[in-house]
Design an enzyme around this catalytic site. Structure first.
Site, mmCIF file in Angstrom:
data_model
loop_
_atom_site.group_PDB
_atom_site.id
_atom_site.type_symbol
_atom_site.label_atom_id
_atom_site.label_comp_id
_atom_site.label_asym_id
_atom_site.label_seq_id
_atom_site.Cartn_x
_atom_site.Cartn_y
_atom_site.Cartn_z
ATOM 1 N N LYS A 246 0.945 -1.343 0.167
ATOM 2 C CA LYS A 246 0.223 -0.040 0.034
ATOM 3 C C LYS A 246 0.976 1.191 0.062
ATOM 4 C CE LYS A 246 -3.336 2.526 2.954
ATOM 5 N NZ LYS A 246 -4.323 2.528 4.095
ATOM 6 N N ASP A 251 -2.466 9.880 4.303
ATOM 7 C CA ASP A 251 -3.870 9.546 4.306
ATOM 8 C C ASP A 251 -4.672 10.573 5.122
ATOM 9 O OD1 ASP A 251 -6.316 8.490 4.409
ATOM 10 O OD2 ASP A 251 -6.109 6.596 5.290
ATOM 11 N N LYS A 258 -9.908 12.478 8.650
ATOM 12 C CA LYS A 258 -9.640 11.928 9.985
ATOM 13 C C LYS A 258 -9.775 12.884 10.926
ATOM 14 C CE LYS A 258 -6.567 8.305 8.477
ATOM 15 N NZ LYS A 258 -7.287 7.199 8.860
ATOM 16 N N ASP A 270 1.462 5.960 5.866
ATOM 17 C CA ASP A 270 0.466 4.856 5.279
ATOM 18 C C ASP A 270 0.967 4.280 3.887
ATOM 19 O OD1 ASP A 270 -1.910 3.789 5.643
ATOM 20 O OD2 ASP A 270 -2.904 5.219 4.708
ATOM 21 N N ASP A 329 -12.192 7.105 3.695
ATOM 22 C CA ASP A 329 -11.046 6.711 4.606
ATOM 23 C C ASP A 329 -10.751 5.483 4.449
ATOM 24 O OD1 ASP A 329 -9.163 6.980 6.132
ATOM 25 O OD2 ASP A 329 -10.139 7.384 8.036
ATOM 26 N N GLU A 331 -9.421 3.567 1.922
ATOM 27 C CA GLU A 331 -8.958 3.860 0.421
ATOM 28 C C GLU A 331 -7.913 2.843 0.220
ATOM 29 O OE1 GLU A 331 -7.883 5.237 3.177
ATOM 30 O OE2 GLU A 331 -5.545 5.048 2.995
ATOM 31 N N ARG A 333 -7.674 -0.358 0.535
ATOM 32 C CA ARG A 333 -8.287 -1.542 -0.354
ATOM 33 C C ARG A 333 -8.498 -1.116 -1.643
ATOM 34 N NH1 ARG A 333 -12.900 -1.780 4.330
ATOM 35 N NH2 ARG A 333 -11.390 -0.918 5.311
HETATM 36 N N1 BES Z 1 -4.453 4.169 6.867
HETATM 37 C C1 BES Z 1 -5.555 3.943 7.661
HETATM 38 C C2 BES Z 1 -5.228 2.884 8.567
HETATM 39 C C3 BES Z 1 -4.242 3.018 9.679
HETATM 40 C C4 BES Z 1 -4.689 3.147 11.037
HETATM 41 C C5 BES Z 1 -3.193 2.762 9.481
HETATM 42 C C6 BES Z 1 -3.615 3.558 12.130
HETATM 43 C C7 BES Z 1 -1.976 2.943 10.543
HETATM 44 C C8 BES Z 1 -2.711 3.454 11.861
HETATM 45 C C9 BES Z 1 -6.619 3.345 6.822
HETATM 46 O O1 BES Z 1 -6.770 3.847 5.483
HETATM 47 C C10 BES Z 1 -8.035 3.699 7.318
HETATM 48 O O2 BES Z 1 -8.229 5.114 7.556
HETATM 49 N N2 BES Z 1 -8.674 2.751 7.772
HETATM 50 C C11 BES Z 1 -9.754 3.225 8.768
HETATM 51 C C12 BES Z 1 -11.093 2.481 7.950
HETATM 52 C C13 BES Z 1 -12.173 2.975 8.323
HETATM 53 C C14 BES Z 1 -12.740 4.128 7.595
HETATM 54 C C15 BES Z 1 -13.496 2.011 8.491
HETATM 55 C C16 BES Z 1 -9.711 2.718 10.092
HETATM 56 O O3 BES Z 1 -9.274 1.856 10.243
HETATM 57 O O4 BES Z 1 -9.868 3.695 11.054
HETATM 58 ZN ZN ZN Z 2 -7.869 5.876 5.263
HETATM 59 ZN ZN ZN Z 3 -4.887 4.480 4.697
#
Ligand code: BES
Ligand code: ZN
Ligand code: ZN
Length: 483
Positions: A246, A251, A258, A270, A329, A331, A333
């Site tokens: 990834k 992000d 966020k 990220d 968020d 993204e 995937r």
């Molecule tokens: N990049 C984040 C996940 C992440 C969180 C990486 C903490 C490193 C540390 C990912 O793209 C994301 O934002 N995931 C969200 C998904 C949510 C929208 C369901 C999450 O896990 O909060």
């Molecule tokens: Zn995200």
């Molecule tokens: Zn992310």
């Protein structure tokens, strides 16, 4: 900052020394006094757990590590790596920059763990400091009958690859754009002799990577898609292993910004999966590992902007699947799915992706390991587990039951980009697995990829997690360890 590891046969008098030892009487052949040896014997009798002694001899340190016996070798090796971080701290404080590692146990695993832990502990990201903290590099000399100079060189190249991955993760998003990733991929390929092709936005449009383009819509920086290939003549695998990272350079969450306190702060990390994939190809090619490996890196930032994708939008992915966006968020995937589907053209024997994919994985197990799941067979998972234990980059396997598929059903498209509140790490993995029929492993490194407090030899900031794990995994396929 820097390291220089080499193998030698002579114990240098004036250097600091770290002894791996089980029988303390052997220490009398070196610079230890009778008092010091008595002290070690007495303390060890009082505190059975104690496995580290550091004596400051003013011009150098004399250090004794007593590897724990009666526990699995991998666990004892990890303790040595962690101890080496303490030793590195003392060496640095005293400004001693030459150290010899002396193996009086005769264990290759232990002396390698010591050299690895010590060198990994030296990592420092000071590119943006106006005054470099420690310009001296640490000279590490290894004295052991258990392994050869070649093995020391191999280890050094892997450690260099981990440093490279850490550097990339630590770079701010403003520096490490998708284009810059492409440039670094090309430079690294030239340096190490693997091949690389970097798709620009037009080419990405031509191959219809709707996921990558969708995430990129709010950005002012164009996306890139990098294809890295190491294909040695004597490869042991007939079908390539494809590793996908990834590469979200920052992000923000996109329109679903966020906003939870702290949640955006570290999001330059990220692209850790991308960093690991690039560094892994560097390590594999630098050490001429006879394994055919392809790396794929979809890269973009995830930002708000006039044209940014919004919830309710429907993207058509590289393989034609339509995806309803529930949350911008989620993204990672989307860009990974395009890469996974693109991998089909290589007829892979195995696909492994590494991604800082979900907060859910980080919440479940913290920073102490990564979360794994997938459709590959038991043998692959077992080999990965063994490599994880050997390197201290452990995998906690999550279930991958078909029950979780339900959560991704959409009323208006083939699927949606978000499951329910529960099992977020798994539904994210399930989303990815829809894009391939090849054996597939998903490694969610959201927990261990980036540390906000210093942790032993993993340091602070980017850890480069996954480089040593996958290097070991491939190496073990070339020469399987004795059962
Ligand atoms: N990049 C984040 C996940 C992440 C969180 C990486 C903490 C490193 C540390 C990912 O793209 C994301 O934002 N995931 C969200 C998904 C949510 C929208 C369901 C999450 O896990 O909060
Ligand atoms: Zn995200
Ligand atoms: Zn992310």
């Amino acid at each position: 900052m820097g390291i220089n590891i080499r193998s030698t046969i002579e114990v240098p008098l004036e250097a600091s020394k770290i002894f791996l030892v089980a029988d303390f009487s052997l220490l009398s052949d070196f610079q230890f006094s009778g008092n010091e040896i008595d002290y070690i014997n007495r303390k060890k009798a009082e505190e059975k757990e104690r496995d580290l002694f550091i004596f400051n001899r003013y011009d150098f340190l004399l250090v004794v590590i007593i590897p724990e016996l009666g526990i699995p070798i991998t666990e004892a090796a990890e303790k040595i790596r962690r101890n080496s971080a303490l030793i590195q701290k003392s060496l640095k404080e005293e400004k001693f920059n030459r150290v010899a590692l002396i193996d009086l146990v005769g264990s290759k695993d232990f002396i390698l763990a010591l050299a690895e832990g010590l060198s990994l502990s030296c990592y420092l990201f000071d590119k943006y400091k106006s005054k470099q903290e420690n310009p001296e590099s640490l000279e590490i000399e290894v004295i052991s009958r258990s392994f050869t100079g070649c093995e020391v060189t191999r280890l050094r190249k892997v450690v260099e690859a981990v440093f490279f991955a850490r550097d990339l993760v630590n770079e701010p998003g403003a520096f490490l754009t998708a284009n810059r990733i492409g440039e670094i991929v090309s430079d690294t390929a030239k340096k190490h002799g693997f091949t690389a092709e970097v798709y620009n936005k037009e080419k990405i449009e031509e191959v219809k990577m709707g996921g990558l383009l969708g995430v990129n819509r709010g950005s002012v920086e164009p996306p890139t898609f990098s294809i890295l290939q190491w294909k040695p003549d004597q490869a042991i695998n007939s079908k390539p292993y494809v590793v996908i990272g990834k590469g979200v350079t920052f992000d923000t969450g996109g329109i679903n910004l966020k906003t939870a306190p702290g949640s955006i702060d570290t999001m330059k990390c990220d692209m850790s999966g991308a960093a690991t994939v690039l560094a892994l190809l560097a390590a594999v090619s630098a050490n001429q590992l006879p394994v055919h490996v392809i790396g794929l890196i979809p890269a973009t930032d995830n930002r708000l902007g006039g044209n940014a994708m919004v919830p309710g939008d429907i993207l058509t992915m590289h393989d034609g699947t339509t995806v309803e966006i529930i949350n911008t968020d989620a993204e990672g995937r989307l860009i990974l799915a395009d890469a996974i589907s693109y991998a089909r053209g290589f007829d892979p024997g195995l696909i492994i992706d590494l991604a800082t994919l979900t907060g859910s994985a980080a919440m479940a197990i913290g920073t102490h390991g990564m979360v794994g799941m997938g459709t590959a067979n038991k043998e692959v998972m077992e080999n990965l587990t063994v490599a994880g234990e050997a390197t201290g980059e452990r995998i906690a396997w999550f279930p991958f039951w078909s029950d979780y598929d339900e959560a991704l059903k959409s009323e208006v498209a083939d699927m949606k980009n978000l499951g329910g509140r529960e099992a977020g790490a798994i539904t994210a993995g399930k989303f990815l697995s829809r894009f391939t029929s090849a054996p597939f492993i998903h490694l969610d490194i959201a927990g261990p990829a980036y540390l906000t407090t210093r942790a032993n030899y993993r340091g602070i900031g980017g850890t480069g997690v996954g480089v040593r794990l996958l290097y070991k995994f491939f190496e073990s396929l070339v020469s399987p360890p004795p059962k």
